[in-house]
Design a protein around this motif. Sequence first.
Motif, mmCIF file in Angstrom:
data_model
loop_
_atom_site.group_PDB
_atom_site.id
_atom_site.type_symbol
_atom_site.label_atom_id
_atom_site.label_comp_id
_atom_site.label_asym_id
_atom_site.label_seq_id
_atom_site.Cartn_x
_atom_site.Cartn_y
_atom_site.Cartn_z
ATOM 1 N N ILE A 260 14.543 -17.648 -6.623
ATOM 2 C CA ILE A 260 13.466 -17.829 -5.843
ATOM 3 C C ILE A 260 11.877 -17.179 -6.086
ATOM 4 O O ILE A 260 11.019 -17.366 -5.324
ATOM 5 N N ALA A 261 12.107 -16.515 -7.165
ATOM 6 C CA ALA A 261 10.860 -15.439 -7.533
ATOM 7 C C ALA A 261 9.941 -16.219 -8.200
ATOM 8 O O ALA A 261 9.894 -17.575 -8.557
ATOM 9 N N THR A 262 8.738 -16.042 -8.137
ATOM 10 C CA THR A 262 7.475 -16.557 -8.463
ATOM 11 C C THR A 262 7.552 -17.015 -9.964
ATOM 12 O O THR A 262 7.063 -17.977 -10.236
ATOM 13 N N SER A 263 8.343 -16.442 -10.707
ATOM 14 C CA SER A 263 8.536 -16.858 -12.315
ATOM 15 C C SER A 263 9.327 -18.104 -12.376
ATOM 16 O O SER A 263 9.656 -18.744 -13.447
ATOM 17 N N VAL A 264 10.265 -18.410 -11.260
ATOM 18 C CA VAL A 264 10.800 -19.631 -11.240
ATOM 19 C C VAL A 264 10.093 -20.913 -11.338
ATOM 20 O O VAL A 264 9.187 -21.139 -10.379
ATOM 21 N N ALA A 333 -2.493 -22.297 3.112
ATOM 22 C CA ALA A 333 -2.214 -20.861 2.691
ATOM 23 C C ALA A 333 -1.034 -21.011 1.781
ATOM 24 O O ALA A 333 0.216 -21.155 2.226
ATOM 25 N N PRO A 334 -1.042 -20.698 0.259
ATOM 26 C CA PRO A 334 0.294 -21.031 -0.406
ATOM 27 C C PRO A 334 1.142 -19.831 -0.365
ATOM 28 O O PRO A 334 0.899 -18.656 -0.640
ATOM 29 N N CYS A 335 2.267 -20.087 -0.265
ATOM 30 C CA CYS A 335 3.469 -19.316 -0.839
ATOM 31 C C CYS A 335 3.417 -18.895 -2.054
ATOM 32 O O CYS A 335 3.472 -20.030 -3.065
ATOM 33 N N ILE A 336 3.154 -17.752 -2.784
ATOM 34 C CA ILE A 336 3.010 -17.439 -4.081
ATOM 35 C C ILE A 336 4.786 -16.827 -4.647
ATOM 36 O O ILE A 336 4.528 -16.279 -5.642
ATOM 37 N N ALA A 337 5.604 -16.970 -3.841
ATOM 38 C CA ALA A 337 6.863 -16.347 -4.296
ATOM 39 C C ALA A 337 6.914 -15.035 -4.523
ATOM 40 O O ALA A 337 7.713 -14.899 -5.499
ATOM 41 N N CYS A 338 6.074 -14.167 -4.112
ATOM 42 C CA CYS A 338 6.246 -12.840 -4.537
ATOM 43 C C CYS A 338 7.092 -11.942 -4.092
ATOM 44 O O CYS A 338 7.567 -10.851 -4.717
ATOM 45 N N ASN A 339 7.557 -12.206 -2.994
ATOM 46 C CA ASN A 339 8.818 -11.494 -2.170
ATOM 47 C C ASN A 339 8.264 -10.049 -1.595
ATOM 48 O O ASN A 339 8.931 -9.363 -0.995
ATOM 49 N N GLN A 340 7.014 -9.960 -1.965
ATOM 50 C CA GLN A 340 6.529 -8.360 -1.477
ATOM 51 C C GLN A 340 6.586 -8.011 -0.129
ATOM 52 O O GLN A 340 6.858 -6.870 0.190
ATOM 53 N N ALA A 341 6.336 -8.863 0.747
ATOM 54 C CA ALA A 341 6.251 -8.669 2.169
ATOM 55 C C ALA A 341 7.385 -9.270 3.055
ATOM 56 O O ALA A 341 7.671 -9.131 4.128
ATOM 57 N N CYS A 342 8.142 -10.426 2.393
ATOM 58 C CA CYS A 342 9.190 -11.146 3.055
ATOM 59 C C CYS A 342 10.677 -10.426 2.462
ATOM 60 O O CYS A 342 11.254 -9.280 3.176
ATOM 61 N N LEU A 343 11.092 -10.716 1.453
ATOM 62 C CA LEU A 343 12.502 -10.244 0.924
ATOM 63 C C LEU A 343 12.459 -8.787 0.704
ATOM 64 O O LEU A 343 13.484 -8.021 1.023
ATOM 65 N N ASP A 344 11.343 -8.411 -0.215
ATOM 66 C CA ASP A 344 11.539 -6.601 -0.178
ATOM 67 C C ASP A 344 11.423 -5.961 1.164
ATOM 68 O O ASP A 344 12.165 -5.099 1.173
ATOM 69 N N HIS A 345 10.928 -6.665 2.198
ATOM 70 C CA HIS A 345 11.041 -5.858 3.646
ATOM 71 C C HIS A 345 12.369 -5.998 4.040
ATOM 72 O O HIS A 345 12.771 -4.966 4.724
ATOM 73 N N THR A 346 12.770 -7.270 3.979
ATOM 74 C CA THR A 346 14.196 -7.427 4.525
ATOM 75 C C THR A 346 15.266 -6.335 3.872
ATOM 76 O O THR A 346 15.919 -5.906 4.599
ATOM 77 N N PHE A 347 15.124 -6.330 2.586
ATOM 78 C CA PHE A 347 16.294 -5.544 1.992
ATOM 79 C C PHE A 347 15.757 -4.181 2.037
ATOM 80 O O PHE A 347 16.566 -3.289 1.447
ATOM 81 N N SER A 348 14.785 -3.636 2.586
ATOM 82 C CA SER A 348 14.374 -2.259 2.737
ATOM 83 C C SER A 348 14.538 -1.949 3.976
ATOM 84 O O SER A 348 13.923 -0.831 4.806
ATOM 85 N N LYS A 422 3.278 -15.727 -13.150
ATOM 86 C CA LYS A 422 2.499 -15.308 -12.052
ATOM 87 C C LYS A 422 1.426 -16.557 -11.952
ATOM 88 O O LYS A 422 0.559 -16.394 -11.385
ATOM 89 N N GLU A 423 1.860 -17.794 -12.284
ATOM 90 C CA GLU A 423 0.778 -18.813 -12.316
ATOM 91 C C GLU A 423 0.349 -19.101 -10.609
ATOM 92 O O GLU A 423 -0.514 -19.883 -10.450
ATOM 93 N N GLU A 424 1.437 -19.123 -9.980
ATOM 94 C CA GLU A 424 1.078 -19.351 -8.533
ATOM 95 C C GLU A 424 -0.277 -18.619 -8.110
ATOM 96 O O GLU A 424 -0.781 -19.080 -7.013
ATOM 97 N N PHE A 425 -0.726 -17.447 -8.536
ATOM 98 C CA PHE A 425 -1.884 -16.919 -8.210
ATOM 99 C C PHE A 425 -3.096 -17.716 -8.503
ATOM 100 O O PHE A 425 -4.194 -17.430 -7.577
ATOM 101 N N PHE A 426 -3.105 -18.609 -9.331
ATOM 102 C CA PHE A 426 -4.129 -19.708 -9.318
ATOM 103 C C PHE A 426 -4.250 -20.182 -7.955
ATOM 104 O O PHE A 426 -5.529 -20.426 -7.531
ATOM 105 N N GLY A 427 -3.319 -20.664 -7.336
ATOM 106 C CA GLY A 427 -3.282 -21.399 -6.140
ATOM 107 C C GLY A 427 -3.829 -20.623 -5.004
ATOM 108 O O GLY A 427 -4.624 -20.753 -4.026
ATOM 109 N N LEU A 428 -3.245 -19.040 -5.157
ATOM 110 C CA LEU A 428 -3.953 -18.297 -3.873
ATOM 111 C C LEU A 428 -5.375 -18.099 -4.007
ATOM 112 O O LEU A 428 -6.252 -18.202 -3.043
#
Length: 672
Positions: A260-264, A333-348, A422-428
Amino acid sequence: MTHYPHLMAPLDLGFTTLRNRTLMGSMHTGLEERGDWDAVAAFYAARAKGGAGLIVTGGMAPNVEGGVYPGAAGLFTDQDIANHRKVTDRVHAEGGKIAMQILNAGRYAYGPNCIAPSAIKSPISPFKPTELDAAGIEKQIADYATAAARAKEAGYDGVEIMGSEGYLINQFLVTHTNRRDDSWGGSYENRMRFAIEVVKRCRSAVGSDFILIYRISMIDLIPNGSTWDEVVQLAKEVEKAGATILNTGIGWHEARVPTIATSVPRAAFTDVTKRMMGEVSIPVITSNRINHPQVAEEVLSEGCADMVSMARPFLADPDFVAKASAGKPQEIAPCIACNQACLDHTFSGKLTSCLVNPRACHETELNYTPTETPKSIAVVGAGPAGLMAALVADQRGHKVTLFDKSEELGGQLNMAKQVPGKEEFFGLVDWFKTSIASSDITVRLDTEVTPDMLDGFDEVILATGVTPRDPEIPGQEDHGNVVTYIDVLRGMRTAGPRAVVIGAGGIGFDVAEYLTTAISPTLNLTEWKEEWGITDPVQDRGGLSPKGPQPEPPARQVTLLQRKSEKPGKRLGKTTGWIHRATLQMKAVKMMGGVSYDRITPEGLWITKDNELQLIEADTIVLCTGQLSERSLADALETAGKSCHVIGGADVAAELDAKRAIDQGARLAASL
């Protein structure tokens, strides 16, 4: 005209109809564990109001031992039922439907009381599980059924039985984790008994007019995973046992393949659900890396599924469906699949949110209410912090002028989008541009702001970003072979065939990926699957190639260095760091920690490692040695006795931290 006709078509389940083909997939937010049920209700109600066809909650434990960690939320008492009723009432008031996910973590439970079909420790948990005996298995099945009955009592429209991602039900299914020799192990018919009994018992507990989703692991991506024939056999038996819908899970949490990461690549796994179509008569849902309505529409129109699951896109924009339905996808507002504030937060152990949308899971305390006293506000810097501050201030009714010395909006996001994967950043960046263009904000680009230009504004917000830190290595100015990460990512300098990257933080890893990758595999699904060793599960058990990963050869020979003696990349994102480390390893990047930089010569970089002086031959040396806050304008204003607010990198120079920058910009603008 109906925009996205397949996506917006209703789905008739017989006893009830879903208003469209979107499922807001399950996400653990941490809200339930805080006990603020008004906040839980507000979070889900916002997504229901935004048009989600069916919402699935984060996983609720059926019992204490099955919780993902001690204290994990469940539905155990009458008070729990009352709390959950607040959620279902709010969702129904907004015209939505909601199902509760029942999740038993099995050996993934992060606690000493975890259980499993066999006493085999998970590689992602320190606790060895207790092997269930016959009575223990019966208890687990009964607890699923009790949880389903309580969910119905709490007003839910259905439940989702979590049978994928390597949790308890999945652990019964494969010999990787089930070594039993009784009637719950051995043959596949025995190993799938647990899943079937859970579905049967839950259906019996809730009756026929209740949605029962079974989330099946379509492709395990682990050694000794399920064969495709076994997946199909299970799906058919799950349907017979009473499931209403078949949802898709991709990969176990312990799998060494990103899912599910942005590189997928987008919609990377829809081929497996397409193959399932026709094998069962109940609706099939596809999932993973579907973040745009056009992608979802194409998936459905091509017959890959009956419905599309999107989870994190609903964090990024609760109005995803409403905007798509109105024909305004550019406003999502696009999901860029970065995981920084969602899954990284969850697992921390932190509360989930979203880099793009700081209001996610904070709906009751971060609001952009119209101002009663409009102000004239100057925002200097059009990177993520400044852009978000300007947009929120404008939304609230302030008169905003946005300045930037560059000729384009986006700041350092324009460098991030150049990194392979990190091509999703184009959309952001495009979304920010669209949002600014449709606002009342006055934009002044290509403008070097001086203190006197800010006279007359009621408030001044400085988001002037960062400048690269100079490591001052002897010889770096003498030979023309030294460049900064800005030179490389902005395309101002081209690296030679042998490169040394100094600094192994997030930027250093990004630059190393940029230098070693000629063409991003994220843009080519076939190449990406080959790179990670993913095959057709019809051919190979679990969908893993016997050959293993087959990446393209590196475009350059790269050495990545850092002063810290710890393992390079240790401080990268909790859920994505391993992907970056594995990617560089596949590209034969040599990573070294605990080095000092002695001098630069035409031949390369001289370092000291373990008290030994050595030369790393290089054509190009790239400096990724940190950043300094750009505060010259702030200092000038302070000298002149003028007040200002400093946000983003100008406040704290910490890598390219767009998450903190956007959150800080939103919260400041919400308070003015």
